[in-house]
Design a protein around this motif. Sequence first.
Motif, PDB file in Angstrom:
ATOM      1  N   PRO A   1       8.621   6.475   3.681  1.00  0.00           N
ATOM      2  CA  PRO A   1       8.466   5.075   4.089  1.00  0.00           C
ATOM      3  C   PRO A   1       9.726   4.248   3.831  1.00  0.00           C
ATOM      4  O   PRO A   1      10.060   3.357   4.612  1.00  0.00           O
TER       5      PRO A   1
ATOM      6  N   THR B   1       7.281  -1.423   1.719  1.00  0.00           N
ATOM      7  CA  THR B   1       7.243  -0.268   2.597  1.00  0.00           C
ATOM      8  C   THR B   1       5.883  -0.146   3.292  1.00  0.00           C
ATOM      9  O   THR B   1       5.559   0.887   3.843  1.00  0.00           O
TER      10      THR B   1
ATOM     11  N   PRO C   1       6.043   0.982   7.274  1.00  0.00           N
ATOM     12  CA  PRO C   1       6.334   2.405   7.489  1.00  0.00           C
ATOM     13  C   PRO C   1       5.290   3.315   6.862  1.00  0.00           C
ATOM     14  O   PRO C   1       4.986   4.370   7.410  1.00  0.00           O
ATOM     15  N   GLN C   2       4.722   2.871   5.748  1.00  0.00           N
ATOM     16  CA  GLN C   2       3.712   3.710   5.102  1.00  0.00           C
ATOM     17  C   GLN C   2       2.464   3.837   5.991  1.00  0.00           C
ATOM     18  O   GLN C   2       1.877   4.899   6.095  1.00  0.00           O
TER      19      GLN C   2
END
Lengths: 295, 282
Positions: free
Chosen positions: A34, B131, B134-135
């Motif tokens: 991530p 994050t 994106p996570q």
Amino acid sequence: MKRLRLSYERRRALTGFLFLLPFIIGALTFFLRPFIGTVVYSLSKIEYGDSGTTVDFLGFKNYTDAFVSNSEFLPAFLDSLGNVLYEVPFILVFSLALAVVLCGEFKGRTFFRAAFFLPLIISTGPAAAAAQGSASGLYSADNSIMMFEAVSIEPLLMSFGLGENFVSTIVGIINNIFNLTLKSGVQILIFIAGIKAIPTYLYEVTQIEGANRWETFWLVTFRMISPMLLINIVYTVIDSFSDVNNPAMKFINTMTQNLKIEIGSAAATVYFISILLLLLIVIGLWNRFLSDDAV
Amino acid sequence: MHSRKKFKRQKGGAGFLFVLFVFGSFMTVPFLYAIMQSFKPIQEILIFPPRFYVSSPTLDNFRQLFRSVGGDWIPFGRYVVNSLFVTFTVTVGHIAVSLLAAFPLAKLKFKGSRAIFKLITYSLLFSGPVTAFPQYILMSKIGLIDTYFALILPFVATPMGAFLLKNFLVQIPDSMLEAARIDGASNYRTLFHIVTPNMKPAVLTLVILTFQSVWNGGGTSFVFTEKLKVLPTLLSQIVASGVARMGVGAASAVLMMILPLTVFLITQSQIIETMAFSGIKD
């Protein structure tokens, strides 16, 4: 069947690696990837089309957008950095002093330990909002002011005939102390664990040698918990930086919520690199002056 | 011979105790206030300026909590079971993974172990809401969205535990591990039967920290199906519904706080001086 022959060193490395494997897989999947994603988005333009989302390489435009075109981020960023610099030393000194006291033998120490643990329960998650009767904010730091209104400290102080400015200063200080103590919960527990791991014979020795409490603290407690001190420095810096209430994080979150993910990612990347640098400096200084095997 | 007589530490001075008392009361006030709020009838909650004490306590808020949730087809108990399951799994998993990771980093130094530990330290930074986007993408790519795994897996691998335990593990004397090895203990056995009991304070501290952080939330945006949701999600739904439900919110907050507090009290009473160093001359 021929048995695989490995030297002791190799075998030890292999075992070590096997032990580490579950963690490494997890950390790479859920944290590193991530993070890389964030960096990629910060350099891209994301289009939300009917057929799905497309990510195109853009270059550093998001960074200039965050820093130059946007007038909010830079002050928020500097403000957050400043917060960390004054918060971290306070939290460390405070939590160490408290941990030392809470490890002592006195009546009601379980109650006091619980008292300092309570904010940890309350300050995280929706319990915070509910506990303080606020419907809007999920986090407590900003709401603590309301709490002190609730126990009416301000009218109480004013009823003593103190000036309004003076009272609001006092209440401001109380709120700041409250917020900082809120953030010391984990550190206190880590220090307590550290102090509890100190062998008691060291204290017996200092007692026999006639050291007073102050000397005992510096000669035994402080030295023996120095690894925990480093843990707490690192933890506090990171916690302070990633606190959702600090201005830079608020900016990043607002950007993400408004689907300006690229700009939010650019801000996050810069922000995180600066924490990384700060931590590198702290750990570097630590290794140079205080320890040779900490990190 | 080494004396095993328990050594009593000196008492804290009166000044320290006073400071402790002042700060201690600061800390307990919001908790007491939440309890007070949860027993207040709606008229009392809305009084301005708010009052600390409750004058006519009622159980309405708690009753309403169970009733309002009951109407949504998913019984309140389901959320509790979900929360318990997720919290328990994460806590056990996180401690196991962290112990396994911390041991070689501290005691089986090999090529690259320092680099890995540096990576762990810095990966502490990657957690948090930054994050989140994106996570989310990642979760949906590996098909974890809307499963229990989404609530469990990312938290098992949090770097905090390995980081904390490694720093405690370095303090365990090497001679103890060597003794275990000479007696024929495997690395696995050494870790779980020799090392772990000797760093009980650290492990129990990690239990508290993990338990309370998982119990109180996280990962909630990864699950949509109502019957998979955990208590904090329910709580934030209640809180988000505004002033009218402030009392119910306080009631559910009080219910939420009971378990972590119990875990805390139990584990803290277990944190006593360890004998890690006694009988060993370095």
